[in-house]
Write a protein that holds these residues in place. Structure first.
Motif, PDB file in Angstrom:
ATOM      1  N   UNK A  46      17.480 -24.717   0.491  1.00 50.01           N
ATOM      2  CA  UNK A  46      18.067 -23.270   0.546  1.00 50.01           C
ATOM      3  C   UNK A  46      18.864 -22.893   1.729  1.00 50.01           C
ATOM      4  N   UNK A  47      19.907 -22.395   1.506  1.00 52.06           N
ATOM      5  CA  UNK A  47      20.765 -21.774   2.739  1.00 52.06           C
ATOM      6  C   UNK A  47      19.984 -20.786   3.574  1.00 52.06           C
ATOM      7  N   UNK A  48      19.856 -20.735   4.879  1.00 55.26           N
ATOM      8  CA  UNK A  48      19.431 -19.828   5.672  1.00 55.26           C
ATOM      9  C   UNK A  48      20.408 -18.694   6.235  1.00 55.26           C
ATOM     10  N   UNK A  62      15.660 -13.024   2.853  1.00 54.65           N
ATOM     11  CA  UNK A  62      14.514 -13.074   3.347  1.00 54.65           C
ATOM     12  C   UNK A  62      14.190 -13.462   4.773  1.00 54.65           C
ATOM     13  N   UNK A  63      15.191 -13.569   5.527  1.00 52.87           N
ATOM     14  CA  UNK A  63      14.985 -13.990   6.980  1.00 52.87           C
ATOM     15  C   UNK A  63      15.617 -12.624   7.756  1.00 52.87           C
ATOM     16  N   UNK A  64      16.332 -11.865   7.165  1.00 56.69           N
ATOM     17  CA  UNK A  64      17.051 -10.848   7.931  1.00 56.69           C
ATOM     18  C   UNK A  64      15.769 -10.021   8.769  1.00 56.69           C
ATOM     19  N   UNK A  65      16.377  -9.871  10.025  1.00 58.22           N
ATOM     20  CA  UNK A  65      15.472  -9.064  10.816  1.00 58.22           C
ATOM     21  C   UNK A  65      14.537  -9.922  11.497  1.00 58.22           C
ATOM     22  N   UNK A  66      14.335 -10.823  10.881  1.00 55.49           N
ATOM     23  CA  UNK A  66      13.262 -11.908  11.784  1.00 55.49           C
ATOM     24  C   UNK A  66      13.814 -13.315  12.103  1.00 55.49           C
ATOM     25  N   UNK A  67      14.990 -13.663  11.956  1.00 62.05           N
ATOM     26  CA  UNK A  67      15.473 -14.838  12.308  1.00 62.05           C
ATOM     27  C   UNK A  67      17.034 -14.459  13.153  1.00 62.05           C
ATOM     28  N   UNK A  68      17.480 -14.935  14.195  1.00 66.69           N
ATOM     29  CA  UNK A  68      18.667 -15.008  14.871  1.00 66.69           C
ATOM     30  C   UNK A  68      19.374 -16.236  15.178  1.00 66.69           C
ATOM     31  N   UNK A  69      20.591 -16.433  14.793  1.00 68.50           N
ATOM     32  CA  UNK A  69      21.345 -17.625  14.618  1.00 68.50           C
ATOM     33  C   UNK A  69      22.415 -17.268  16.037  1.00 68.50           C
ATOM     34  N   UNK A  70      22.492 -18.308  16.843  1.00 65.55           N
ATOM     35  CA  UNK A  70      23.482 -18.105  17.882  1.00 65.55           C
ATOM     36  C   UNK A  70      24.042 -19.597  18.190  1.00 65.55           C
ATOM     37  N   UNK A  84       8.154 -13.821  13.941  1.00 71.79           N
ATOM     38  CA  UNK A  84       7.378 -13.180  13.003  1.00 71.79           C
ATOM     39  C   UNK A  84       7.187 -14.320  11.534  1.00 71.79           C
ATOM     40  N   UNK A  85       7.253 -15.445  12.009  1.00 67.02           N
ATOM     41  CA  UNK A  85       7.140 -16.621  10.731  1.00 67.02           C
ATOM     42  C   UNK A  85       5.949 -16.199   9.817  1.00 67.02           C
ATOM     43  N   UNK A  86       6.386 -16.615   8.778  1.00 59.95           N
ATOM     44  CA  UNK A  86       5.421 -16.457   7.704  1.00 59.95           C
ATOM     45  C   UNK A  86       5.045 -17.785   6.897  1.00 59.95           C
ATOM     46  N   UNK A  87       4.173 -18.084   6.263  1.00 66.16           N
ATOM     47  CA  UNK A  87       3.537 -19.294   5.643  1.00 66.16           C
ATOM     48  C   UNK A  87       4.897 -19.660   4.631  1.00 66.16           C
ATOM     49  N   UNK A  88       5.717 -18.837   4.046  1.00 67.05           N
ATOM     50  CA  UNK A  88       6.665 -19.157   3.033  1.00 67.05           C
ATOM     51  C   UNK A  88       7.741 -19.720   3.896  1.00 67.05           C
ATOM     52  N   UNK A  89       7.821 -19.399   5.260  1.00 72.51           N
ATOM     53  CA  UNK A  89       8.943 -20.260   5.982  1.00 72.51           C
ATOM     54  C   UNK A  89       8.776 -21.583   6.132  1.00 72.51           C
ATOM     55  N   UNK A  90       7.656 -22.184   5.866  1.00 72.63           N
ATOM     56  CA  UNK A  90       7.354 -23.644   6.025  1.00 72.63           C
ATOM     57  C   UNK A  90       8.277 -24.434   5.217  1.00 72.63           C
ATOM     58  N   UNK A  91       9.182 -25.214   5.777  1.00 73.63           N
ATOM     59  CA  UNK A  91       9.951 -26.261   5.275  1.00 73.63           C
ATOM     60  C   UNK A  91      10.714 -27.339   6.449  1.00 73.63           C
ATOM     61  N   UNK A  92      11.391 -28.143   5.933  1.00 71.89           N
ATOM     62  CA  UNK A  92      12.185 -29.014   6.784  1.00 71.89           C
ATOM     63  C   UNK A  92      13.257 -28.273   6.781  1.00 71.89           C
TER      64      UNK A  92
END
Length: 118
Positions: A46-48, A62-70, A84-92
């Motif tokens: 999945x693209x993030x 699903x990651x807006x407001x929680x993840x920041x790319x720079x 504010x990581x959630x269990x559903x963020x678990x991934x490679x």
């Protein structure tokens, strides 16, 4: 040729934070867009999020407001700050460097595991 190396993954409790890094080396001038993807067990990749050399960014809802790319262009490094990581963020998590916006499809890194669990 371009080499991408991710780092920063690990195990974190729900609500916690991690910062991923992706360092690029080689012929990096060809990379206009850097992106992060993720693949959870049994699911498609999945693209993030992505960022251009000029700093334009985009995120999956699903990651807006929680993840920041720079990115630090001088260091050829892109970061993904995950709060504010959630269990559903678990991934490679994989980084990708290419020219397609907003979902680059060029060079891939080897991936870094992020596990969110109590």
């Amino acid at each position: 040729q371009v080499r991408l190396v991710e780092s920063g993954g690990g195990l974190v409790q729900p609500g916690g934070s991690l910062r991923l890094s992706c360092a690029a080396s080689g012929t990096t001038f060809s990379i206009a867009v850097m992106g992060w993807y993720r693949q959870a067990p049994g699911k498609q990749r999945e693209w993030v999020s992505s960022i251009t050399t000029g700093g334009s960014t985009m995120y999956v809802n699903s990651v807006k407001g929680r993840f920041t790319i720079s990115r630090d262009n001088a260091k050829n490094t892109v970061y993904l700050q995950m709060n504010n990581l959630k269990p559903e963020d678990t991934a490679v998590y994989y980084c990708n460097g290419g020219s397609t916006w907003p979902k680059p499809n060029g060079y891939w890194g080897q991936g870094t595991q992020v596990t969110v669990s109590a």
